[in-house]
Write a protein that holds these residues in place. Structure first.
Motif, PDB file in Angstrom:
ATOM      1  N   SER A 156     -12.532 -15.835 -92.695  1.00  0.00           N
ATOM      2  CA  SER A 156     -11.978 -15.670 -91.350  1.00  0.00           C
ATOM      3  C   SER A 156     -12.513 -14.419 -90.661  1.00  0.00           C
ATOM      4  O   SER A 156     -12.258 -14.199 -89.485  1.00  0.00           O
ATOM      5  N   GLY A 157     -13.230 -13.584 -91.419  1.00  0.00           N
ATOM      6  CA  GLY A 157     -13.791 -12.366 -90.854  1.00  0.00           C
ATOM      7  C   GLY A 157     -12.985 -11.122 -91.172  1.00  0.00           C
ATOM      8  O   GLY A 157     -13.407 -10.017 -90.844  1.00  0.00           O
ATOM      9  N   ALA A 158     -11.834 -11.267 -91.814  1.00  0.00           N
ATOM     10  CA  ALA A 158     -11.026 -10.106 -92.178  1.00  0.00           C
ATOM     11  C   ALA A 158     -11.730  -9.328 -93.285  1.00  0.00           C
ATOM     12  O   ALA A 158     -12.294  -9.911 -94.212  1.00  0.00           O
ATOM     13  N   ALA A 159     -11.711  -8.012 -93.173  1.00  0.00           N
ATOM     14  CA  ALA A 159     -12.347  -7.153 -94.165  1.00  0.00           C
ATOM     15  C   ALA A 159     -11.285  -6.289 -94.833  1.00  0.00           C
ATOM     16  O   ALA A 159     -10.432  -5.716 -94.158  1.00  0.00           O
ATOM     17  N   VAL A 160     -11.357  -6.219 -96.170  1.00  0.00           N
ATOM     18  CA  VAL A 160     -10.406  -5.445 -96.954  1.00  0.00           C
ATOM     19  C   VAL A 160     -11.196  -4.566 -97.921  1.00  0.00           C
ATOM     20  O   VAL A 160     -12.115  -5.054 -98.578  1.00  0.00           O
ATOM     21  N   GLU A 161     -10.839  -3.279 -98.000  1.00  0.00           N
ATOM     22  CA  GLU A 161     -11.528  -2.413 -98.941  1.00  0.00           C
ATOM     23  C   GLU A 161     -11.201  -2.847-100.363  1.00  0.00           C
ATOM     24  O   GLU A 161     -10.054  -3.116-100.700  1.00  0.00           O
ATOM     25  N   GLY A 162     -12.236  -2.923-101.184  1.00  0.00           N
ATOM     26  CA  GLY A 162     -12.079  -3.316-102.578  1.00  0.00           C
ATOM     27  C   GLY A 162     -12.719  -4.664-102.829  1.00  0.00           C
ATOM     28  O   GLY A 162     -12.892  -5.474-101.923  1.00  0.00           O
ATOM     29  N   GLY A 163     -13.093  -4.876-104.079  1.00  0.00           N
ATOM     30  CA  GLY A 163     -13.686  -6.154-104.467  1.00  0.00           C
ATOM     31  C   GLY A 163     -12.607  -7.152-104.832  1.00  0.00           C
ATOM     32  O   GLY A 163     -11.421  -6.962-104.513  1.00  0.00           O
ATOM     33  N   TYR A 164     -13.009  -8.208-105.519  1.00  0.00           N
ATOM     34  CA  TYR A 164     -12.031  -9.179-105.997  1.00  0.00           C
ATOM     35  C   TYR A 164     -11.092  -8.475-106.975  1.00  0.00           C
ATOM     36  O   TYR A 164     -11.556  -7.836-107.928  1.00  0.00           O
ATOM     37  N   PRO A 165      -9.779  -8.589-106.785  1.00  0.00           N
ATOM     38  CA  PRO A 165      -8.855  -7.870-107.672  1.00  0.00           C
ATOM     39  C   PRO A 165      -8.895  -8.377-109.117  1.00  0.00           C
ATOM     40  O   PRO A 165      -8.569  -7.639-110.037  1.00  0.00           O
ATOM     41  N   TRP A 166      -9.321  -9.595-109.335  1.00  0.00           N
ATOM     42  CA  TRP A 166      -9.328 -10.176-110.677  1.00  0.00           C
ATOM     43  C   TRP A 166     -10.655 -10.003-111.405  1.00  0.00           C
ATOM     44  O   TRP A 166     -10.773 -10.325-112.580  1.00  0.00           O
ATOM     45  N   ALA A 167     -11.660  -9.470-110.726  1.00  0.00           N
ATOM     46  CA  ALA A 167     -12.987  -9.353-111.330  1.00  0.00           C
ATOM     47  C   ALA A 167     -13.292  -7.903-111.701  1.00  0.00           C
ATOM     48  O   ALA A 167     -12.848  -6.983-111.023  1.00  0.00           O
ATOM     49  N   PRO A 168     -14.078  -7.704-112.762  1.00  0.00           N
ATOM     50  CA  PRO A 168     -14.486  -6.323-113.079  1.00  0.00           C
ATOM     51  C   PRO A 168     -15.400  -5.794-111.975  1.00  0.00           C
ATOM     52  O   PRO A 168     -16.111  -6.564-111.331  1.00  0.00           O
ATOM     53  N   PRO A 169     -15.382  -4.498-111.750  1.00  0.00           N
ATOM     54  CA  PRO A 169     -16.247  -3.944-110.697  1.00  0.00           C
ATOM     55  C   PRO A 169     -17.722  -4.071-111.087  1.00  0.00           C
ATOM     56  O   PRO A 169     -18.070  -4.074-112.262  1.00  0.00           O
ATOM     57  N   ILE A 170     -18.559  -4.177-110.076  1.00  0.00           N
ATOM     58  CA  ILE A 170     -20.004  -4.211-110.286  1.00  0.00           C
ATOM     59  C   ILE A 170     -20.498  -2.775-110.169  1.00  0.00           C
ATOM     60  O   ILE A 170     -20.296  -2.119-109.147  1.00  0.00           O
ATOM     61  N   THR A 171     -21.127  -2.293-111.236  1.00  0.00           N
ATOM     62  CA  THR A 171     -21.618  -0.921-111.287  1.00  0.00           C
ATOM     63  C   THR A 171     -23.007  -0.925-111.908  1.00  0.00           C
ATOM     64  O   THR A 171     -23.484  -1.954-112.371  1.00  0.00           O
ATOM     65  N   GLY A 172     -23.623   0.227-111.948  1.00  0.00           N
ATOM     66  CA  GLY A 172     -24.864   0.374-112.707  1.00  0.00           C
ATOM     67  C   GLY A 172     -26.121   0.211-111.898  1.00  0.00           C
ATOM     68  O   GLY A 172     -26.141   0.345-110.677  1.00  0.00           O
ATOM     69  N   GLY A 173     -27.182  -0.100-112.630  1.00  0.00           N
ATOM     70  CA  GLY A 173     -28.500  -0.205-112.025  1.00  0.00           C
ATOM     71  C   GLY A 173     -29.080  -1.589-112.210  1.00  0.00           C
ATOM     72  O   GLY A 173     -28.650  -2.349-113.065  1.00  0.00           O
ATOM     73  N   PHE A 174     -30.074  -1.884-111.390  1.00  0.00           N
ATOM     74  CA  PHE A 174     -30.699  -3.213-111.444  1.00  0.00           C
ATOM     75  C   PHE A 174     -32.135  -3.139-110.966  1.00  0.00           C
ATOM     76  O   PHE A 174     -32.518  -2.245-110.220  1.00  0.00           O
ATOM     77  N   THR A 175     -32.899  -4.108-111.414  1.00  0.00           N
ATOM     78  CA  THR A 175     -34.274  -4.293-110.972  1.00  0.00           C
ATOM     79  C   THR A 175     -34.506  -5.785-110.824  1.00  0.00           C
ATOM     80  O   THR A 175     -34.070  -6.572-111.667  1.00  0.00           O
ATOM     81  N   VAL A 176     -35.167  -6.183-109.760  1.00  0.00           N
ATOM     82  CA  VAL A 176     -35.543  -7.587-109.568  1.00  0.00           C
ATOM     83  C   VAL A 176     -37.059  -7.669-109.660  1.00  0.00           C
ATOM     84  O   VAL A 176     -37.773  -6.942-108.968  1.00  0.00           O
ATOM     85  N   LEU A 177     -37.521  -8.538-110.547  1.00  0.00           N
ATOM     86  CA  LEU A 177     -38.954  -8.769-110.742  1.00  0.00           C
ATOM     87  C   LEU A 177     -39.259 -10.241-110.508  1.00  0.00           C
ATOM     88  O   LEU A 177     -38.406 -11.093-110.747  1.00  0.00           O
ATOM     89  N   GLU A 178     -40.465 -10.524-110.074  1.00  0.00           N
ATOM     90  CA  GLU A 178     -40.919 -11.905-109.931  1.00  0.00           C
ATOM     91  C   GLU A 178     -42.094 -12.097-110.876  1.00  0.00           C
ATOM     92  O   GLU A 178     -43.144 -11.491-110.698  1.00  0.00           O
ATOM     93  N   VAL A 179     -41.864 -12.915-111.901  1.00  0.00           N
ATOM     94  CA  VAL A 179     -42.868 -13.134-112.939  1.00  0.00           C
ATOM     95  C   VAL A 179     -42.988 -14.623-113.242  1.00  0.00           C
ATOM     96  O   VAL A 179     -42.069 -15.397-112.953  1.00  0.00           O
ATOM     97  N   PRO A 180     -44.096 -15.043-113.837  1.00  0.00           N
ATOM     98  CA  PRO A 180     -44.329 -16.468-114.065  1.00  0.00           C
ATOM     99  C   PRO A 180     -43.514 -17.080-115.205  1.00  0.00           C
ATOM    100  O   PRO A 180     -43.261 -18.283-115.196  1.00  0.00           O
ATOM    101  N   THR A 181     -43.100 -16.260-116.199  1.00  0.00           N
ATOM    102  CA  THR A 181     -42.403 -16.848-117.341  1.00  0.00           C
ATOM    103  C   THR A 181     -41.208 -16.010-117.757  1.00  0.00           C
ATOM    104  O   THR A 181     -41.156 -14.796-117.508  1.00  0.00           O
ATOM    105  N   ARG A 182     -40.276 -16.669-118.438  1.00  0.00           N
ATOM    106  CA  ARG A 182     -39.120 -15.960-118.989  1.00  0.00           C
ATOM    107  C   ARG A 182     -39.575 -14.948-120.044  1.00  0.00           C
ATOM    108  O   ARG A 182     -39.002 -13.868-120.157  1.00  0.00           O
ATOM    109  N   GLU A 183     -40.595 -15.291-120.803  1.00  0.00           N
ATOM    110  CA  GLU A 183     -41.101 -14.376-121.816  1.00  0.00           C
ATOM    111  C   GLU A 183     -41.587 -13.070-121.188  1.00  0.00           C
ATOM    112  O   GLU A 183     -41.366 -11.985-121.725  1.00  0.00           O
TER     113      GLU A 183
END
Length: 125
Positions: free
Chosen positions: A58-85
């Motif tokens: 509906s467009g309403a904004a509330v501070e905080g994430g989903y109350p039932w989910a663990p918070p998302i923290t930490g670091g990340f990297t996105v790579l584009e590669v040809p294989t899972r290996e």
């Protein structure tokens, strides 16, 4: 080629203060290697000092994430590669650099979400 997410939550990185700077340098070296190999898409860390905002349909904004989910923290990297290996190989390098386990996930393919970039004409400024 598929895009892969390599990530870790903040709590996984248990590194002493003296070792933290070396871990940062080593992680940056892996990122530079991924850039040189042409597989780096983007990466970073979640700014845990800024709370998330949950936005409803509906467009309403509330501070905080989903109350039932663990918070998302930490670091990340996105790579584009040809294989899972190959993605696993990069995850191993990142785990060694960060001195903590990494999670590897593949992004699902969605033709509507794929972007294509026009080739840059190097002769034009």
């Amino acid at each position: 080629m598929a895009k892969y997410l390599i990530s870790f939550p903040s709590a996984a990185m248990v590194v002493s203060g003296a070792e933290l700077a070396a871990a940062g340098q080593d992680a940056h070296a892996v990122i530079e290697a991924a850039k040189a190999a042409g597989v780096y898409v983007f990466g970073g860390g979640i700014d845990e000092g800024v709370p998330p905002v949950r936005v409803s349909a509906s467009g309403a904004a509330v501070e905080g994430g989903y109350p039932w989910a663990p918070p998302i923290t930490g670091g990340f990297t996105v790579l584009e590669v040809p294989t899972r290996e190959e993605a696993l190989s990069w995850a191993v390098r990142m785990a060694a650099a960060c001195r903590c386990d990494q999670e590897l996930r593949v992004f699902g393919s969605d033709a509507q979400s794929v972007t294509t970039e026009e080739p840059r004409d190097e002769s034009r400024p």
